[in-house]
Design an enzyme around this catalytic site. Structure first.
Site, PDB file in Angstrom:
ATOM      1  N   HIS A 115      -0.096   1.165   8.971  1.00 18.39           N
ATOM      2  CA  HIS A 115       1.260   1.128   9.332  1.00 18.39           C
ATOM      3  C   HIS A 115       1.571   1.301  10.809  1.00 18.39           C
ATOM      4  O   HIS A 115       1.140   2.161  11.437  1.00 18.39           O
ATOM      5  CB  HIS A 115       2.054   1.950   8.576  1.00 18.39           C
ATOM      6  CG  HIS A 115       3.643   1.831   8.834  1.00 18.39           C
ATOM      7  ND1 HIS A 115       4.230   0.947   7.969  1.00 18.39           N
ATOM      8  CD2 HIS A 115       4.617   2.469   9.603  1.00 18.39           C
ATOM      9  CE1 HIS A 115       5.508   1.123   8.298  1.00 18.39           C
ATOM     10  NE2 HIS A 115       5.776   1.950   9.430  1.00 18.39           N
ATOM     11  N   ASN A 119      -3.330   2.682   3.953  1.00 14.66           N
ATOM     12  CA  ASN A 119      -2.545   1.375   4.505  1.00 14.66           C
ATOM     13  C   ASN A 119      -2.522   1.715   6.010  1.00 14.66           C
ATOM     14  O   ASN A 119      -2.463   2.805   6.329  1.00 14.66           O
ATOM     15  CB  ASN A 119      -1.333   1.301   3.931  1.00 14.66           C
ATOM     16  CG  ASN A 119      -0.234   0.499   4.433  1.00 14.66           C
ATOM     17  OD1 ASN A 119      -0.780  -0.717   4.844  1.00 14.66           O
ATOM     18  ND2 ASN A 119       0.891   0.588   4.847  1.00 14.66           N
ATOM     19  N   SER A 157      -0.166   4.332  12.195  1.00 15.47           N
ATOM     20  CA  SER A 157      -0.674   5.426  11.385  1.00 15.47           C
ATOM     21  C   SER A 157      -1.594   4.791  10.158  1.00 15.47           C
ATOM     22  O   SER A 157      -1.430   3.641   9.891  1.00 15.47           O
ATOM     23  CB  SER A 157       0.648   6.230  10.685  1.00 15.47           C
ATOM     24  OG  SER A 157       1.339   6.687  11.611  1.00 15.47           O
ATOM     25  N   ASP A 170       5.134   3.691   2.174  1.00 14.39           N
ATOM     26  CA  ASP A 170       4.751   4.445   3.609  1.00 14.39           C
ATOM     27  C   ASP A 170       4.866   5.739   3.569  1.00 14.39           C
ATOM     28  O   ASP A 170       5.238   6.387   4.625  1.00 14.39           O
ATOM     29  CB  ASP A 170       5.509   3.786   4.765  1.00 14.39           C
ATOM     30  CG  ASP A 170       5.341   2.476   4.991  1.00 14.39           C
ATOM     31  OD1 ASP A 170       4.196   1.841   4.611  1.00 14.39           O
ATOM     32  OD2 ASP A 170       6.464   1.685   5.318  1.00 14.39           O
TER      33      ASP A 170
HETATM   34  C1  GRF Z   1      -0.626  -5.151  11.787  1.00 15.15           C
HETATM   35  O1  GRF Z   1       0.107  -5.152  13.093  1.00 15.15           O
HETATM   36  C2  GRF Z   1      -0.092  -4.163  10.870  1.00 15.15           C
HETATM   37  O2  GRF Z   1       0.457  -2.841  11.330  1.00 15.15           O
HETATM   38  C3  GRF Z   1       1.082  -4.961  10.053  1.00 15.15           C
HETATM   39  O3  GRF Z   1       0.717  -6.211  10.228  1.00 15.15           O
HETATM   40  C4  GRF Z   1      -0.285  -6.447  11.175  1.00 15.15           C
HETATM   41  C5  GRF Z   1      -1.459  -7.025  10.759  1.00 15.15           C
HETATM   42  O4  GRF Z   1      -2.398  -7.651  11.617  1.00 15.15           O
HETATM   43  N1  GRF Z   1       1.509  -4.372   8.974  1.00 15.15           N
HETATM   44  P1  GRF Z   1      -3.482  -8.531  11.435  1.00 15.15           P
HETATM   45  O5  GRF Z   1      -3.383  -9.264  10.030  1.00 15.15           O
HETATM   46  O6  GRF Z   1      -4.614  -7.364  10.899  1.00 15.15           O
HETATM   47  O7  GRF Z   1      -3.816  -9.313  12.426  1.00 15.15           O
END
Ligand code: GRF
Length: 233
Positions: A128, A126, A155, A164
């Site tokens: 994060h 994932n 991360s 997480d």
């Molecule tokens: C990312 O910023 C990620 O960290 C968060 O959701 C966002 C997703 O962005 N969990 P995208 O859909 O890849 O543009």
């Protein structure tokens, strides 16, 4: 480059691409980075399918434009919320059909259950938007600013039943500017995400980082994990 990494790169050059399934909920800019890298042969990957839990996710368009199979398992059906069990039953069947080597949660916003994670057909990672173990959960940028953090970032970690909390594989860091808002910080961190994700997947594809879906153990030729990258943002 060290002898170890040369040997590793050479032996895996002829190997098959890493089969990746990507789970998304929104814009899909991280998915797009992987699509672009795959199409340019910059990463030894094949995106075998995309699962979205939202039917309005722009990520679906990105996948379809690249001729990647998409399963839309909307979290709302006829105005009713689809329970996580139903979602997971469909997602499991789809993943089993696609047979990925790696499952990537890239902006996927549903919390998955322990049985789903434990029985997943491949290791799951994932992305994060915080420097774990700090700022698990939501609103990470706002909370980092409110706490007066000098550094922030993103991360990539192994997905486990605890939210997480799985082993952190890699991180990218930036300095928080005094005039940063939650929005500006999010935009800056997202630029880091777009670099960290392909780098980390490359390390997994080259088996510099080895993931074991059964034991949840990670092994790395790198001296320590997480790998910390100072990237431009
Ligand atoms: C990312 O910023 C990620 O960290 C968060 O959701 C966002 C997703 O962005 N969990 P995208 O859909 O890849 O543009």
């Amino acid at each position: 480059m060290s002898e170890i990494s040369l040997t590793s790169a050479q032996t895996s050059q002829d190997s098959k691409p890493l089969r990746i399934a990507v789970l998304v909920s929104g814009n899909g800019s991280n998915l797009q980075v992987l699509i672009d890298a795959m199409q340019a042969s910059a990463l030894p990957i094949e995106i075998v399918g995309v699962i979205s839990n939202r039917e309005d996710a722009y990520a679906i368009t990105r996948a379809k434009d690249a001729d990647i199979p998409v399963a839309v398992l909307s979290h709302v059906v006829s105005g009713k919320r689809m329970g996580i069990k139903t979602f997971e039953t469909h997602a499991s069947a789809q993943l089993t059909e696609w047979q990925p080597d790696l499952i990537v949660l890239a902006g996927f916003m549903r919390v998955l259950s322990a049985p789903f994670i434990d029985s997943a057909p491949a290791p799951m990672i994932n992305l994060h938007p915080a420097l774990l173990p700090a700022y698990k959960g939501l609103d990470t940028h706002q909370r980092a600013i409110q706490a007066g953090e000098r550094h922030h970032g993103c991360s990539i970690h192994v997905v486990t039943a605890e939210l997480d909390a799985g082993a952190v594989l890699s991180q990218a860091l930036l300095q928080v500017n005094q005039k940063d808002t939650a929005d500006s910080l999010q935009a800056r961190v997202q630029k880091l995400e777009h670099q960290l994700l392909p780098w980390t997947i490359l390390l997994i594809a080259k088996e510099v980082i080895a993931l074991n879906s059964q034991s949840k153990e990670t092994f790395s030729m790198l001296p320590t994990l997480p790998l910390k990258l100072y990237l431009n943002s």
